[in-house]
Write a protein that holds these residues in place. Structure first.
Motif, PDB file in Angstrom:
ATOM      1  N   TYR A  17      65.007  75.654  41.908  1.00  0.00           N
ATOM      2  CA  TYR A  17      66.368  75.361  41.455  1.00  0.00           C
ATOM      3  C   TYR A  17      66.544  75.970  40.078  1.00  0.00           C
TER       4      TYR A  17
ATOM      5  N   ILE B  81      56.590  68.609  40.996  1.00  0.00           N
ATOM      6  CA  ILE B  81      57.704  69.262  40.307  1.00  0.00           C
ATOM      7  C   ILE B  81      57.132  70.216  39.269  1.00  0.00           C
TER       8      ILE B  81
ATOM      9  N   GLN C 189      67.211  66.481  45.727  1.00  0.00           N
ATOM     10  CA  GLN C 189      66.060  67.237  46.209  1.00  0.00           C
ATOM     11  C   GLN C 189      64.754  66.479  45.985  1.00  0.00           C
ATOM     12  N   VAL C 190      64.642  65.814  44.852  1.00  0.00           N
ATOM     13  CA  VAL C 190      63.438  65.023  44.584  1.00  0.00           C
ATOM     14  C   VAL C 190      63.326  63.874  45.574  1.00  0.00           C
TER      15      VAL C 190
ATOM     16  N   ILE D  97      69.444  67.993  41.763  1.00  0.00           N
ATOM     17  CA  ILE D  97      67.997  67.882  41.571  1.00  0.00           C
ATOM     18  C   ILE D  97      67.503  66.507  42.009  1.00  0.00           C
TER      19      ILE D  97
ATOM     20  N   ILE E  98      62.020  65.235  48.842  1.00  0.00           N
ATOM     21  CA  ILE E  98      60.581  65.495  48.776  1.00  0.00           C
ATOM     22  C   ILE E  98      59.793  64.189  48.828  1.00  0.00           C
TER      23      ILE E  98
ATOM     24  N   ARG F 115      56.027  69.890  50.243  1.00  0.00           N
ATOM     25  CA  ARG F 115      56.949  70.782  49.565  1.00  0.00           C
ATOM     26  C   ARG F 115      56.924  70.520  48.061  1.00  0.00           C
ATOM     27  N   THR F 116      57.244  71.554  47.314  1.00  0.00           N
ATOM     28  CA  THR F 116      57.264  71.487  45.857  1.00  0.00           C
ATOM     29  C   THR F 116      58.636  71.907  45.368  1.00  0.00           C
ATOM     30  N   LEU F 117      59.098  71.290  44.279  1.00  0.00           N
ATOM     31  CA  LEU F 117      60.353  71.674  43.651  1.00  0.00           C
ATOM     32  C   LEU F 117      60.050  72.300  42.301  1.00  0.00           C
TER      33      LEU F 117
ATOM     34  N   THR G  85      57.672  76.201  48.013  1.00  0.00           N
ATOM     35  CA  THR G  85      58.372  75.756  46.817  1.00  0.00           C
ATOM     36  C   THR G  85      59.863  76.034  46.888  1.00  0.00           C
ATOM     37  N   LYS G  86      60.660  74.985  46.659  1.00  0.00           N
ATOM     38  CA  LYS G  86      62.090  75.151  46.450  1.00  0.00           C
ATOM     39  C   LYS G  86      62.314  75.425  44.964  1.00  0.00           C
TER      40      LYS G  86
END
Length: 354
Positions: free
Chosen positions: A237, A210, A65-66, A62, A69, A82-84, A234-235
């Motif tokens: 997780y 997020i 990934q942040v 995580i 982004i 992009r959004t997580l 959006t990704k």
């Protein structure tokens, strides 16, 4: 500390430092005065109740990934970033991890500040808890209230959105954490409008977004046309409970248990007591593999051990702990006896949250 429900509370959260108490011996405890023992116990209770995040594979992924982004924010673009989204069942640590990401981001931003920039003039992170059954106006008022912006009675959602975006630009907000996002029901008109308003907000900010929510992959948020638009950027997780089927799974669980055991400030507790096949089996069955439930189980047992002066975790002490209902449900779901865990495991490191 309560959920940071305002910018002031968030700043207090970022500044907060959890201090691990010294692990004293029985003789050192006996040498304390009553007042000294009370103060020491208070520090232990604070530590055991704090949101300390163990450095796990989930956290590492995580965090990466942040950072990806955040790196994309350097690009000059005219489309949404992009959004997580962090999802999973209750108690797996979604909010705790998201808040840790926010804390790390805010510290990184503030470390780069020029000394002449007043600390109160910026708000790198906004943390929003979506109200149940949100309408667009409710959602925007919640954000405005969080940053301390006054909202006249006659303003509609669009006006609040415009003013909020302007203020967030002034505050140089570069990360927005939207928690309890499953409260946005896009299969209902009000929920779909609120989700559309949130989407518009995020599109107008140069910020890493997020989302956190329960079971988002099957939620209304990602359903329908609005859900399709959110999914496209959006990704997701999925933070899952720990499995226990294979040797690698059992090793990861053993590492988690060992890492949490190392944090217990108990005078009589012998390190490695929980790092046995039998105790690993027991703890997994009691918690259903939930990291949050494991933390609560060990923390409550440790507090009881301080209360009764035994100063160690025992099987009877663990049996006496009343678990949260999510853990009870997980225990029922995984009621079959797992295979034996490995006898050795690496100690996991910790990461401070609040």
């Amino acid at each position: 500390m309560a959920v940071p429900d305002s910018l002031t509370a968030w700043r207090e959260f970022v500044a907060r430092r959890n201090i691990e108490p010294e692990h004293l011996t029985t003789d050192q405890l006996a040498a304390m005065t009553a007042d000294e023992k009370d103060l020491y116990d208070e520090s232990r209770f604070a530590w055991l109740g704090a949101d300390i995040v163990i450095e796990t594979k989930d956290l590492a992924t995580i965090d990466r990934q942040v950072r990806i982004i955040r790196a994309r924010l350097a690009a000059q673009r005219s489309t949404a970033g992009r959004t997580l989204a962090l999802t999973g069942r209750a108690g797996v640590g979604k909010s705790t991890i998201a808040m840790l990401m926010g804390k790390r981001h805010e510290k990184a931003v503030r470390d780069k500040l020029d000394s002449s920039t007043p600390a109160e003039s910026i708000a790198p992170v906004v943390y929003l808890v979506v109200p149940p059954a949100s309408t667009p106006k409710m959602l925007m008022r919640a954000i405005a209230r969080w940053i301390g912006m006054q909202v006249p009675r006659g303003w509609d959602a669009a006006t609040i959105l415009d003013r909020t975006v302007a203020v967030l630009h002034e505050l140089k907000t570069s990360m927005v954490i939207v928690d309890e996002v499953h409260n946005l029901r896009t299969n209902r008109a009000a929920g779909a409008d609120a989700a559309s308003t949130l989407k518009a907000l995020t599109e107008r900010l140069d910020a890493a977004i997020i989302y956190c929510g329960i079971d988002l992959l099957n939620s209304d948020l990602l359903a329908g046309e609005m859900g399709r638009q959110i999914r496209a950027r959006t990704k997701v997780y999925d933070i899952r409970t720990y499995s226990y089927g294979g040797a690698a799974d059992r090793e990861l669980w053993a590492e988690l248990v060992a890492g949490m055991e190392a944090l217990l400030p108990l005078a009589e507790h012998v390190p490695g007591t929980l790092d046995t096949p039998e105790m690993s089996d027991y703890l997994w069955n009691r918690t259903g593999g939930s990291i949050g439930s494991l933390r609560n189980l060990l923390g409550d047992a440790a507090i009881e051990a301080i209360f009764d002066s035994t100063e160690k975790i025992t099987r009877p002490g663990l049996d006496a702990v009343i678990l949260d209902q999510e853990a009870v449900r997980g225990q029922a779901a995984y009621s079959t006896t797992p295979q034996k865990a490995p006898t050795k495991s690496a100690k996991a490191s910790k990461s401070e949250v609040g």
